[in-house]
Design an enzyme around this catalytic site. Structure first.
Site, PDB file in Angstrom:
ATOM      1  N   SER A 126       1.131  -1.203  -0.127  1.00  0.00           N
ATOM      2  CA  SER A 126      -0.267   0.159   0.046  1.00  0.00           C
ATOM      3  C   SER A 126       1.169   1.669   0.300  1.00  0.00           C
ATOM      4  O   SER A 126       2.109   1.130   0.671  1.00  0.00           O
ATOM      5  CB  SER A 126      -0.398   0.096   1.542  1.00  0.00           C
ATOM      6  OG  SER A 126      -1.183   1.653   1.406  1.00  0.00           O
ATOM      7  N   THR A 128       0.494   3.531   1.973  1.00  0.00           N
ATOM      8  CA  THR A 128       0.262   3.590   3.376  1.00  0.00           C
ATOM      9  C   THR A 128       1.878   3.313   3.381  1.00  0.00           C
ATOM     10  O   THR A 128       2.627   4.532   4.438  1.00  0.00           O
ATOM     11  CB  THR A 128      -0.620   3.011   3.714  1.00  0.00           C
ATOM     12  OG1 THR A 128      -1.256   3.592   3.733  1.00  0.00           O
ATOM     13  CG2 THR A 128      -0.290   3.471   5.354  1.00  0.00           C
ATOM     14  N   TYR A 150      -1.705  -0.118  11.260  1.00  0.00           N
ATOM     15  CA  TYR A 150      -2.094  -0.570   9.973  1.00  0.00           C
ATOM     16  C   TYR A 150      -0.571  -0.913   8.540  1.00  0.00           C
ATOM     17  O   TYR A 150       0.095  -1.830   7.272  1.00  0.00           O
ATOM     18  CB  TYR A 150      -3.074  -0.709   8.464  1.00  0.00           C
ATOM     19  CG  TYR A 150      -2.981  -0.600   7.643  1.00  0.00           C
ATOM     20  CD1 TYR A 150      -2.842   0.474   6.886  1.00  0.00           C
ATOM     21  CD2 TYR A 150      -3.499  -1.828   7.157  1.00  0.00           C
ATOM     22  CE1 TYR A 150      -3.339  -0.378   5.258  1.00  0.00           C
ATOM     23  CE2 TYR A 150      -3.467  -2.713   6.163  1.00  0.00           C
ATOM     24  CZ  TYR A 150      -3.174  -1.509   5.024  1.00  0.00           C
ATOM     25  OH  TYR A 150      -3.275  -2.009   3.189  1.00  0.00           O
ATOM     26  N   LYS A 154       2.108  -3.150   6.645  1.00  0.00           N
ATOM     27  CA  LYS A 154       2.553  -3.757   5.798  1.00  0.00           C
ATOM     28  C   LYS A 154       4.071  -3.393   5.454  1.00  0.00           C
ATOM     29  O   LYS A 154       5.024  -4.020   4.571  1.00  0.00           O
ATOM     30  CB  LYS A 154       1.894  -2.488   4.734  1.00  0.00           C
ATOM     31  CG  LYS A 154       0.014  -3.038   4.309  1.00  0.00           C
ATOM     32  CD  LYS A 154       0.113  -4.127   3.957  1.00  0.00           C
ATOM     33  CE  LYS A 154      -1.454  -4.386   3.613  1.00  0.00           C
ATOM     34  NZ  LYS A 154      -1.728  -5.444   2.834  1.00  0.00           N
ATOM     35  N   TYR A 178      -0.529  -0.146  -4.161  1.00  0.00           N
ATOM     36  CA  TYR A 178      -1.419   0.492  -4.415  1.00  0.00           C
ATOM     37  C   TYR A 178      -2.040   1.654  -3.736  1.00  0.00           C
ATOM     38  O   TYR A 178      -1.593   1.851  -2.395  1.00  0.00           O
ATOM     39  CB  TYR A 178      -2.857  -0.155  -4.017  1.00  0.00           C
ATOM     40  CG  TYR A 178      -3.060  -1.772  -4.226  1.00  0.00           C
ATOM     41  CD1 TYR A 178      -4.134  -2.576  -3.619  1.00  0.00           C
ATOM     42  CD2 TYR A 178      -2.287  -2.827  -4.865  1.00  0.00           C
ATOM     43  CE1 TYR A 178      -3.799  -4.248  -3.309  1.00  0.00           C
ATOM     44  CE2 TYR A 178      -2.192  -4.157  -4.871  1.00  0.00           C
ATOM     45  CZ  TYR A 178      -3.482  -4.988  -4.122  1.00  0.00           C
ATOM     46  OH  TYR A 178      -3.198  -6.029  -4.368  1.00  0.00           O
ATOM     47  N   ASN A 180      -4.784   4.395  -4.314  1.00  0.00           N
ATOM     48  CA  ASN A 180      -6.276   4.687  -3.452  1.00  0.00           C
ATOM     49  C   ASN A 180      -7.592   3.203  -4.443  1.00  0.00           C
ATOM     50  O   ASN A 180      -8.267   4.280  -5.736  1.00  0.00           O
ATOM     51  CB  ASN A 180      -6.905   5.391  -3.394  1.00  0.00           C
ATOM     52  CG  ASN A 180      -6.150   6.133  -2.379  1.00  0.00           C
ATOM     53  OD1 ASN A 180      -5.389   6.501  -2.711  1.00  0.00           O
ATOM     54  ND2 ASN A 180      -7.320   6.827  -1.370  1.00  0.00           N
ATOM     55  N   GLY A 295      -3.796  12.848  10.180  1.00  0.00           N
ATOM     56  CA  GLY A 295      -3.272  11.600  10.346  1.00  0.00           C
ATOM     57  C   GLY A 295      -3.069  12.094   8.113  1.00  0.00           C
ATOM     58  O   GLY A 295      -2.351  10.824   7.813  1.00  0.00           O
ATOM     59  N   ASP A 296      -4.566  12.302   8.224  1.00  0.00           N
ATOM     60  CA  ASP A 296      -4.344  12.533   6.107  1.00  0.00           C
ATOM     61  C   ASP A 296      -3.906  13.657   6.263  1.00  0.00           C
ATOM     62  O   ASP A 296      -2.641  15.120   6.718  1.00  0.00           O
ATOM     63  CB  ASP A 296      -5.892  13.452   6.271  1.00  0.00           C
ATOM     64  CG  ASP A 296      -6.849  12.559   5.562  1.00  0.00           C
ATOM     65  OD1 ASP A 296      -6.100  10.892   6.022  1.00  0.00           O
ATOM     66  OD2 ASP A 296      -7.765  12.451   5.856  1.00  0.00           O
TER      67      ASP A 296
END
Ligand code: NAD
Ligand code: WQD
Length: 339
Positions: A126, A128, A150, A154, A178, A180, A295-296
């Site tokens: 991800s 992320t 999370y 990863k 990935y 979105n 966190g965004d």
């Protein structure tokens, strides 16, 4: 095609779309899933779309005995590993559960593959893993930074794969980061269908479009972006499925691993998504600006050069395609009739 392909977590959103892409390419595919975040009925719809029976085994990737039985019964050439929990918010509440499922599940799966001498794995990673990136578009060489359990799970999974490939070059891993994913299969028979409460934007917009939720909450309109709202790299799940096919074919033909971003390389804002979905569903969708979500980050966007050069991958579908296919999915009778 020598050997079957095992989709661990293949009943889920991305796995089910990848299933169709692999079957269409001539692979014999087996789904293995514990249905913690998907519905068994998806296999009936996959059979309807593909026109052939679906082999699906119910089980948990943390169950060594179940995996050994699976590898003993089927000649498996490669595994695509989708099986993980993916909610950032839930991972903060249950970090141990996420590490057990996501990291523990991968290690148990790898041990079973090792016993069965199956050495090819495509892994669902991800964007992320980039945390708050220093640069966008973000290249694969960017530093990995965990922002939540999370994302940490990863990164740890990627590190396990790197460690294993260094120790034994007989392993070949396709690590796909990935951005979105959004959209659904054109049939309207499969799409994003989570059991958990989705945090993602597109499923929320869809729920407003069908009247389940009154309005969209736009988390922040004071970001340093063209319209002040968050910018993301939305990729159609059909493009994503094709990216998995190309990754698998590359592993099987070259025996060489790769780490690539799967995105469009283009950023779209929250308001872009709302406008595109409004056009797809034929109604202006109500929204309200709220505070930023903790966190965004302002912008997430993929650098896509490596996916192009290593896999020959380029996205083909637009944000409009994602919204139109999502709208078709959420309004399809099949979805509404699902038990
Ligand atoms: P999903 O929840 O729809 O699919 C995951 C599937 O794995 C589900 O069917 C679930 O039942 C199954 N599963 C989970 N734990 C399992 C276990 N222990 N044993 C067996 N099955 C198990 O999620 P998705 O959106 O299809 O994501 C697939 C993968 O891609 C995940 O690894 C996720 O972290 C990753 N990913 C998703 C996104 C996204 O926005 N959807 C973005 C980046 C990465
Ligand atoms: C997109 C944009 C929000 C909901 C997440 C996970 C990540 C990965 C992909 C698994 C942001 C805004 C959202 C809403 C909003 N999943 N938004 N109102 O945060 O980029 O990534 O999904 O790997 O791990 O973190 O996607 O869809 O949650 O948000 O305004 O109701 O939409 O602020 O700008 P995100 P998202």
């Amino acid at each position: 095609m020598a050997g079957k392909i095992l989709l661990a977590g293949g009943a889920g959103y991305i796995g089910s779309h990848t299933y169709l892409a692999l079957v269409a390419a001539g692979f014999e595919v087996i789904i293995f899933d514990n249905f913690v975040n998907s519905h068994p009925s998806v296999t009936e719809r996959l059979a309807e779309i593909s026109g052939a029976p679906v082999t699906c085994v119910t089980g948990d990737v943390r169950d060594s005995a179940a995996l050994d039985r699976l590898f003993a019964e089927h000649d498996i050439a490669a595994v695509v590993h989708f099986a993980a929990l993916k909610s950032v918010a839930d991972s903060v509440k249950d970090p141990l559960g996420y590490l057990d499922n996501n990291l523990g599940g991968l290690v148990t799966l790898l041990a079973a593959m090792d016993r069965a001498r199956c050495r090819n794995l495509v892994f669902s990673s991800s964007a992320t893993v980039y945390g708050i990136p220093d640069e966008t578009p973000t290249p694969e060489t960017a530093e990995r930074r965990a922002m939540n359990p999370y994302g940490r799970s990863k990164i740890m999974c990627e590190e396990v794969l790197e460690e294993l490939a260094t120790a034994d070059p007989g392993w070949a891993f396709g690590i796909l980061r990935y951005f979105n994913p959004a959209g659904a299969h054109p049939s309207g028979l499969i799409g994003e269908d989570p059991k958990d409460v989705p945090n993602n934007l597109m499923p929320f917009v869809a729920k407003v479009a069908i009247g389940e939720i009154a309005q969209i909450k736009v988390f922040g309109n004071d970001y340093p972006t063209p319209d002040g709202t968050g910018v993301r790299d939305y990729i159609h799940v059909e493009d994503l499925a094709r990216g998995h096919l190309l990754s698998l074919q590359s592993l099987l033909s070259t025996g060489q691993g790769h780490v690539v971003n799967l995105g469009t390389g283009k950023g779209q804002s929250v308001l872009d998504v709302i406008n595109a979905y409004s056009a797809a569903c034929g109604q202006d969708l109500p929204f309200v600006f709220e505070a930023r979500r903790p966190g965004d980050v302002p912008i997430y966007c993929a650098q896509t050069d490596l996916a192009k050069s290593v896999l020959g991958f380029e996205t083909e579908k637009s944000l409009a395609d994602m919204c139109e296919s999502s709208w078709h999915w959420v309004t399809s009778q099949a979805h509404l009739k699902r038990p």
